[in-house]
Scaffold this motif. Structure first.
Motif, mmCIF file in Angstrom:
data_model
loop_
_atom_site.group_PDB
_atom_site.id
_atom_site.type_symbol
_atom_site.label_atom_id
_atom_site.label_comp_id
_atom_site.label_asym_id
_atom_site.label_seq_id
_atom_site.Cartn_x
_atom_site.Cartn_y
_atom_site.Cartn_z
ATOM 1 N N ASP A 142 0.807 -1.224 0.000
ATOM 2 C CA ASP A 142 0.000 0.000 0.000
ATOM 3 C C ASP A 142 0.841 1.276 0.000
ATOM 4 O O ASP A 142 0.603 2.183 -0.791
ATOM 5 C CB ASP A 142 -0.957 0.024 1.200
ATOM 6 C CG ASP A 142 -1.916 -1.145 1.209
ATOM 7 O OD1 ASP A 142 -2.087 -1.791 0.158
ATOM 8 O OD2 ASP A 142 -2.485 -1.424 2.285
ATOM 9 N N ARG A 143 1.830 1.358 0.891
ATOM 10 C CA ARG A 143 2.635 2.578 0.993
ATOM 11 C C ARG A 143 3.461 2.796 -0.274
ATOM 12 O O ARG A 143 3.452 3.875 -0.846
ATOM 13 C CB ARG A 143 3.550 2.525 2.214
ATOM 14 C CG ARG A 143 4.374 3.805 2.353
ATOM 15 C CD ARG A 143 5.399 3.731 3.487
ATOM 16 N NE ARG A 143 6.189 4.936 3.540
ATOM 17 C CZ ARG A 143 7.186 5.222 2.710
ATOM 18 N NH1 ARG A 143 7.523 4.383 1.748
ATOM 19 N NH2 ARG A 143 7.862 6.354 2.813
ATOM 20 N N HIS A 179 1.469 3.951 -3.243
ATOM 21 C CA HIS A 179 1.112 5.370 -3.201
ATOM 22 C C HIS A 179 2.321 6.254 -3.529
ATOM 23 O O HIS A 179 2.210 7.222 -4.285
ATOM 24 C CB HIS A 179 0.537 5.738 -1.829
ATOM 25 C CG HIS A 179 0.135 7.168 -1.725
ATOM 26 N ND1 HIS A 179 -0.940 7.691 -2.418
ATOM 27 C CD2 HIS A 179 0.681 8.206 -1.048
ATOM 28 C CE1 HIS A 179 -1.051 8.977 -2.153
ATOM 29 N NE2 HIS A 179 -0.079 9.311 -1.334
ATOM 30 N N HIS A 202 8.298 13.637 0.297
ATOM 31 C CA HIS A 202 9.449 12.730 0.409
ATOM 32 C C HIS A 202 10.788 13.361 0.062
ATOM 33 O O HIS A 202 11.808 12.678 0.095
ATOM 34 C CB HIS A 202 9.225 11.500 -0.489
ATOM 35 C CG HIS A 202 7.971 10.771 -0.161
ATOM 36 N ND1 HIS A 202 7.846 9.951 0.930
ATOM 37 C CD2 HIS A 202 6.758 10.774 -0.767
ATOM 38 C CE1 HIS A 202 6.621 9.462 0.985
ATOM 39 N NE2 HIS A 202 5.943 9.946 -0.037
#
Length: 126
Positions: free
Chosen positions: A41-42, A45, A65
């Motif tokens: 999931d992370r 994304h 990020h």
């Protein structure tokens, strides 16, 4: 700009999701999948945010990020030509699934292939 030409955020999100769906289910990409933290999931994304920025869309990736520094981010992993081929296999399938303009898809894939080539940091293992 590729972002608009490709269909914007919905298409890029679909490509990113399909990329990881293919990686998760296609035996050809098993070695590549094994390198990724689970659940996906992370990273799914983060990849979507990167692709959106790379294609000229909103730059949420850097806001969240920092600078991509792709080569540095991949140095802790052994990236071989075989892994690059698996990555491109998943990306080609995802791109062709969501981009009907083949000339645009091929231009983007050529640029992504060059980028993926730059991530190789280890020769083929025998």
């Amino acid at each position: 700009m590729p972002f608009e030409a490709i269909g914007g955020e919905p298409t890029i999100k679909a490509i990113a999701n399909s990329f990881y769906d293919i990686m998760s289910t296609d035996a050809i990409a098993a070695e590549l999948l094994a390198l990724h933290p689970q659940p996906l999931d992370r990273i799914r994304h983060v990849f979507f945010l990167y692709l959106m920025m790379w294609m000229g869309g909103p730059n949420e990736f850097e806001k969240q990020h920092g600078h991509p520094r792709l080569r540095a981010r991949h140095l802790p992993f052994t990236v071989t030509p075989a892994l690059k081929a698996q990555w491109m296999y998943c990306m080609k399938k995802a791109m062709y699934q969501h981009v009907s303009n083949l000339a645009l898809a091929n231009r983007l894939l050529a640029a992504l292939d060059d980028l993926a080539e730059h991530m190789i940091n280890h020769p083929e293992q025998s």
